[in-house]
Enzyme design. Structure first.
Site, PDB file in Angstrom:
ATOM      1  N   TYR A 172       0.834  -1.202   0.000  1.00  0.00           N
ATOM      2  CA  TYR A 172       0.000   0.000   0.000  1.00  0.00           C
ATOM      3  C   TYR A 172       0.866   1.248   0.000  1.00  0.00           C
ATOM      4  CZ  TYR A 172      -4.305  -2.598   1.108  1.00  0.00           C
ATOM      5  OH  TYR A 172      -5.399  -3.432   1.071  1.00  0.00           O
ATOM      6  N   LYS A 205      -1.182  -8.059  -2.757  1.00  0.00           N
ATOM      7  CA  LYS A 205      -2.449  -7.341  -2.629  1.00  0.00           C
ATOM      8  C   LYS A 205      -2.188  -5.854  -2.813  1.00  0.00           C
ATOM      9  CE  LYS A 205      -6.033  -6.010   0.653  1.00  0.00           C
ATOM     10  NZ  LYS A 205      -6.378  -5.877   2.090  1.00  0.00           N
TER      11      LYS A 205
END
Length: 308
Positions: A172, A205
């Site tokens: 992220y 992810k």
């Protein structure tokens, strides 16, 4: 029986031992999407990351760790991922019913950090004790403290792989050097996926990328090479390409709760762009359970090609 698609995916991980490849196969061969090469994972780290009321007040059943195990099982998810406490709250009761991923680091919102870093809140030994197939770890590319996270991930990944576990990396982008818009810019998300792949992640992810380009040098490269980024599917395709030309499994975050059609359109873009699936937390457990099961069922039908 392992399908040709699962065998193909396993062939991308020849540096790994039999244990890790077996656990990766367990992920790919479990649940509604078993054998398709697609994944829908339920992650519930939001209680730690955002606070209990923000996470569970809208659907109070979610305060109970056992609720999430049962939701993942009933929905036919490939796996359930959570921090140490939530997994300890149900791992024995639900043993063997759904593959588990232990989130090894977490971050709270009690301190407003411009350059965040997560604390290690679990260990590889914990993951093995709880019968997990893998570990999860969050990095914040763009944070001034990213190097420390990269080094810690490398050490944990080495230990996990030696123990036969899968390594799942939440990548992220976040930090004082990035604008808010830049956190989901196509160049930054693709860069974050590449970093996770280079750090040895089996599953990566990332957030859904926007068409914004954050870095001036990257903008020149995108324009010179005429990289297609106009549509959501184009951008997904580029992020997957950035993860070793699609030879690493890339799944996309569900993000904050959205209306169904917006979310389903995102899933179509992931599917059409060659993404491997979704990891859906708040859009799952912040709905009444019957609604959540219907919602997740539609997502899985979209990934399985059973719906246009």
């Amino acid at each position: 029986m392992t399908t040709k698609r699962v065998q193909e995916i396993l062939s991308w991980y020849t540096a790994d031992n039999a244990g890790t490849r077996t656990n990766l196969a367990r992920l790919l061969n479990h649940g509604t999407l078993a054998g398709t090469g697609k994944l829908v994972i339920l992650p519930v780290d939001q209680g730690f990351e955002h606070g209990p009321a923000r996470s569970f007040a809208v659907n109070p059943g979610g305060y109970d760790p056992r609720y999430h195990f049962q939701l993942a099982i009933d929905a036919g998810c490939n796996a359930y991922a959570a921090p140490l406490g939530f997994l300890e709250g149900g791992a024995a009761e639900f043993a063997g019913q759904v593959p588990l991923i232990l989130k090894l680091n977490n971050h709270d919102t009690l301190v407003d950090e411009k350059d965040p870093i997560s604390a290690q809140t679990g260990s590889v030994k914990d993951a093995l004790r709880l019968g997990c197939v893998g570990i999860g770890y969050t990095i914040y590319p763009g944070s001034a403290q990213s190097r420390e996270m990269y080094q810690q991930l490398r050490e944990l990944a080495e230990e996990a792989k030696a123990a036969g576990l899968v390594v799942v990396v939440w990548s992220y982008p976040r930090g004082s050097s990035l604008s808010k818009e830049g956190e989901t810019a196509i160049d930054i998300v693709a860069y974050a996926a590449q970093i996770a792949a280079q750090l040895g992640a089996h599953l990566i992810k990332v957030k859904l990328p926007s068409a914004h380009i954050e870095q001036a040098a990257a903008k020149k490269a995108y324009e010179s090479a005429k990289v297609p980024i106009a549509t959501a599917a184009d951008r997904i395709r580029h992020v997957v390409q950035s993860s070793f030309d699609g030879r690493r499994v890339v799944i996309f975050s569900g993000g904050a709760k959205e209306d169904d059609q917006t979310f389903f359109n995102d899933v179509r873009a992931i599917r059409d762009g060659g993404g491997f699936g979704s990891i859906i937390g708040r859009n799952s457990f912040q709905r009444p359970k019957p609604d959540a099961l219907k919602f997740l069922g539609t997502v899985m039908k979209l990934y399985a090609g059973q719906m246009p």
